[in-house]
Design an enzyme around this catalytic site. Structure first.
Site, PDB file in Angstrom:
ATOM      1  N   GLN A  12       0.838  -1.208   0.000  1.00  0.00           N
ATOM      2  CA  GLN A  12       0.000   0.000   0.000  1.00  0.00           C
ATOM      3  C   GLN A  12       0.867   1.250   0.000  1.00  0.00           C
ATOM      4  O   GLN A  12       0.753   2.130  -0.850  1.00  0.00           O
ATOM      5  CB  GLN A  12      -0.866   0.060   1.260  1.00  0.00           C
ATOM      6  CG  GLN A  12      -1.850  -1.036   1.457  1.00  0.00           C
ATOM      7  CD  GLN A  12      -2.837  -0.637   2.546  1.00  0.00           C
ATOM      8  OE1 GLN A  12      -3.870  -0.052   2.258  1.00  0.00           O
ATOM      9  NE2 GLN A  12      -2.537  -0.960   3.797  1.00  0.00           N
ATOM     10  N   ASP A  31      10.566  -5.452  -4.778  1.00  0.00           N
ATOM     11  CA  ASP A  31       9.626  -6.071  -3.825  1.00  0.00           C
ATOM     12  C   ASP A  31       9.752  -7.593  -3.942  1.00  0.00           C
ATOM     13  O   ASP A  31      10.482  -8.099  -4.806  1.00  0.00           O
ATOM     14  CB  ASP A  31       8.189  -5.620  -4.144  1.00  0.00           C
ATOM     15  CG  ASP A  31       7.273  -5.697  -2.917  1.00  0.00           C
ATOM     16  OD1 ASP A  31       7.522  -6.548  -2.038  1.00  0.00           O
ATOM     17  OD2 ASP A  31       6.336  -4.902  -2.823  1.00  0.00           O
ATOM     18  N   ALA A  60       7.015  -5.247   5.015  1.00  0.00           N
ATOM     19  CA  ALA A  60       6.701  -5.694   6.373  1.00  0.00           C
ATOM     20  C   ALA A  60       5.835  -6.937   6.276  1.00  0.00           C
ATOM     21  O   ALA A  60       5.206  -7.185   5.243  1.00  0.00           O
ATOM     22  CB  ALA A  60       5.946  -4.612   7.151  1.00  0.00           C
ATOM     23  N   THR A  62       2.553  -7.909   7.531  1.00  0.00           N
ATOM     24  CA  THR A  62       1.459  -7.104   8.105  1.00  0.00           C
ATOM     25  C   THR A  62       0.197  -7.920   8.426  1.00  0.00           C
ATOM     26  O   THR A  62      -0.825  -7.333   8.779  1.00  0.00           O
ATOM     27  CB  THR A  62       1.074  -5.953   7.150  1.00  0.00           C
ATOM     28  OG1 THR A  62       0.785  -6.506   5.863  1.00  0.00           O
ATOM     29  CG2 THR A  62       2.182  -4.932   7.014  1.00  0.00           C
ATOM     30  N   THR A 101       4.423   0.750  13.870  1.00  0.00           N
ATOM     31  CA  THR A 101       2.968   0.674  14.050  1.00  0.00           C
ATOM     32  C   THR A 101       2.495   1.086  15.438  1.00  0.00           C
ATOM     33  O   THR A 101       3.218   0.920  16.431  1.00  0.00           O
ATOM     34  CB  THR A 101       2.517  -0.787  13.785  1.00  0.00           C
ATOM     35  OG1 THR A 101       1.139  -0.909  14.105  1.00  0.00           O
ATOM     36  CG2 THR A 101       3.276  -1.785  14.640  1.00  0.00           C
ATOM     37  N   TYR A 125       2.540  -9.562  15.946  1.00  0.00           N
ATOM     38  CA  TYR A 125       2.837  -8.514  14.942  1.00  0.00           C
ATOM     39  C   TYR A 125       3.454  -7.292  15.637  1.00  0.00           C
ATOM     40  O   TYR A 125       4.528  -6.820  15.245  1.00  0.00           O
ATOM     41  CB  TYR A 125       1.558  -8.129  14.193  1.00  0.00           C
ATOM     42  CG  TYR A 125       1.693  -6.871  13.366  1.00  0.00           C
ATOM     43  CD1 TYR A 125       2.471  -6.849  12.215  1.00  0.00           C
ATOM     44  CD2 TYR A 125       1.051  -5.686  13.741  1.00  0.00           C
ATOM     45  CE1 TYR A 125       2.615  -5.684  11.456  1.00  0.00           C
ATOM     46  CE2 TYR A 125       1.178  -4.519  12.992  1.00  0.00           C
ATOM     47  CZ  TYR A 125       1.965  -4.529  11.854  1.00  0.00           C
ATOM     48  OH  TYR A 125       2.093  -3.367  11.114  1.00  0.00           O
ATOM     49  N   LYS A 129       7.286  -5.843  15.298  1.00  0.00           N
ATOM     50  CA  LYS A 129       7.587  -4.491  14.813  1.00  0.00           C
ATOM     51  C   LYS A 129       8.413  -3.724  15.855  1.00  0.00           C
ATOM     52  O   LYS A 129       9.314  -2.965  15.519  1.00  0.00           O
ATOM     53  CB  LYS A 129       6.295  -3.729  14.492  1.00  0.00           C
ATOM     54  CG  LYS A 129       5.505  -4.273  13.311  1.00  0.00           C
ATOM     55  CD  LYS A 129       6.193  -4.114  11.967  1.00  0.00           C
ATOM     56  CE  LYS A 129       6.337  -2.693  11.533  1.00  0.00           C
ATOM     57  NZ  LYS A 129       6.949  -2.608  10.161  1.00  0.00           N
TER      58      LYS A 129
END
Ligand SMILES: NC(=O)c1ccc[n+]([C@@H]2O[C@H](COP(=O)([O-])OP(=O)(O)OC[C@H]3O[C@@H](n4cnc5c(N)ncnc54)[C@H](OP(=O)(O)O)[C@@H]3O)[C@@H](O)[C@H]2O)c1
Length: 294
Positions: A12, A31, A60, A62, A101, A125, A129
Site C-alpha cells: 500500500q 519487492d 513488512a 502485516t 505501528t 505482529y 515491529k
C-alpha cells in the site's frame, strides 16, 4: 541526484512512495519475490553494489492474525531484516527510513500516545515491529522510524475497500466502535516522506543524522472504526451501488480474532510537526480526497 533504494514497491505504502520519491533521485524499487527478506543474501549484495544514499523500507509482515501462527516468520521480516538493513545503512552512511505501528502499544493509556510512552504489544505482529525499532535504534544509523496507524489505500485490501464491498453486499452493517486510532491514507504518508527528503538538501545523511529518531506520523485526529466506516459510506463516489440500510455499533469482544488488538491506539504526532513543520491532513479530508481520486 541521490540514489534511492525503495523496498516493498507493491505494498500500500510502497506503491505511493514509488510515485512520490521518483522525482527526487534515481530510484531502484523492488519487492517480493525479487527480494525476500527471509533470504537476505541477495539483498545484502544488491545494497553493497548500489550503495544507495537513501534506503526506504516499506516491506513488512502485516498479517496481524496470521502472525500469531508463524511468529518466526514475522520476527524475521519485521525484527531481524530491519536490523540488517540498518547495519548496511550505517556501513554505507546511507539514510534509513522505516515504518512501524501503533500496535506496539497495549491501548490502555486512554489518550494519544507520544514517543516516550512505554510500548507493550499485545500480539506477535506488534512485538515483531517493536523488535525492528529496537534493532534499528541499537545500530543507530541516520535513521527515521515513522510509527503510523490504520494505513489504507483503495488499491489493495484495506478497511476502506472492505467497508465499500460490505456496503454493496449487506443491508445491515455492524462495526466496532471501541477500536480507536488515526486513519492514514498511504499517499499522505508517502508525500510527507518525499517532502522531508526534498528538504534534506545536498547532504541528506547529515541532515537526517541531526534529526534521527522515532516519530509518530499518522492522519490528523482520531476516530473509531464505526466513525470511519460512516465517513467512508458518506464519501463513496458510487453511493447508488450501496445496499446498506443500517450501520450499528458492535464491540471488539463480539468478534474474537487470533490476535488481540489495542483498543485506543491513537498517536500524537506533535514531535514530528515540531521537528519538521509538517502535519498530515485531517483524516476526514484525506479520506474524502482518497475516495475521489483513487
Ligand atoms: N496497514 C496498516 O494498517 C499499518 C498500520 C500501521 C503501520 N503499518 C506499517 O506501515 C508499513 C507499510 O504497511 P503497508 O500497509 O503498506 O503494508 P503492505 O501493503 O502489507 O506491504 C508490505 C509489502 O512487504 C512485502 N513483503 C512481505 N513479506 C516480504 C518478504 N519476505 N520479502 C520481501 N517483501 C515482503 C509485501 O509483499 P506481498 O504483498 O507479496 O506479501 C508488500 O509488498 C509497514 O511497516 C507496516 O508495518 C501498517
Amino acid at each position: 541526484m541521490d540514489n534511492i533504494l525503495l523496498l516493498g514497491k507493491y505494498g500500500q505504502l510502497g506503491w505511493e512512495l514509488h510515485r512520490s520519491l521518483a522525482s527526487l533521485g534515481d530510484i531502484v524499487a523492488i519487492d517480493y519475490p525479487e527480494i525476500n527478506l527471509l533470504e537476505l543474501d541477495s539483498l545484502v549484495g544488491l545494497i553493497r553494489q548500489l550503495r544507495p544514499k537513501i534506503i526506504v523500507n516499506a516491506t513488512a509482515y502485516t498479517a496481524v492474525d496470521q502472525a500469531e501462527l508463524e511468529p518466526e516468520i514475522a520476527e524475521a521480516i519485521n525484527s531481524l531484516a530491519p536490523g540488517i538493513l540498518a547495519e548496511l545503512a550505517k556501513e554505507n552512511q546511507s539514510v534509513f527510513i522505516h515504518f512501524s505501528t501503533d500496535y506496539v502499544f497495549d491501548g490502555f493509556k486512554g489518550s494519544p500516545y507520544v514517543e516516550s510512552d512505554i510500548p507493550n504489544p499485545l500480539g506477535v505482529y506488534g512485538s515483531s515491529k517493536l523488535g525492528g525499532e529496537k534493532a534499528i535504534q541499537d545500530m543507530d544509523p541516520a535513521y527515521l522510524i515513522f510509527r503510523t496507524s490504520w494505513v489504507y489505500s483503495l488499491r489493495r485490501d484495506s478497511f476502506v475497500s472492505k467497508v465499500l464491498s460490505w456496503a454493496r453486499a449487506q443491508t445491515d452493517l455492524r462495526i466496532v466502535d471501541d477500536q480507536i486510532s488515526n486513519p492514514t491514507w498511504c499517499r499522505t504518508l508517502a508525500g510527507a516522506t518525499a517532502l522531508l527528503l526534498a528538504k534534506s538538501g545536498k547532504n541528506p545523511t547529515g541532515w537526517f543524522n541531526d534529526r534521527r529518531g522515532l516519530y509518530h506520523l499518522a492522519g490528523d485526529g482520531f476516530a473509531s472504526r464505526l466513525d470511519w466506516a460512516k465517513m467512508i459510506l458518506e464519501f463513496d463516489p458510487q453511493q447508488e451501488q450501496q445496499v446498506v440500510a443500517s450501520i450499528e455499533a458492535a464491540k471488539t469482544s463480539d468478534y474474537p480474532t487470533p490476535a488481540e488488538r489495542p483498543l485506543f491506539s491513537a498517536l500524537n504526532c506533535d514531535k514530528f510537526t515540531d521537528t519538521f513543520s509538517i502535519r498530515l491532513p485531517k483524516w476526514q479530508d484525506a479520506l474524502k480526497l482518497a475516495m475521489a481520486s483513487e
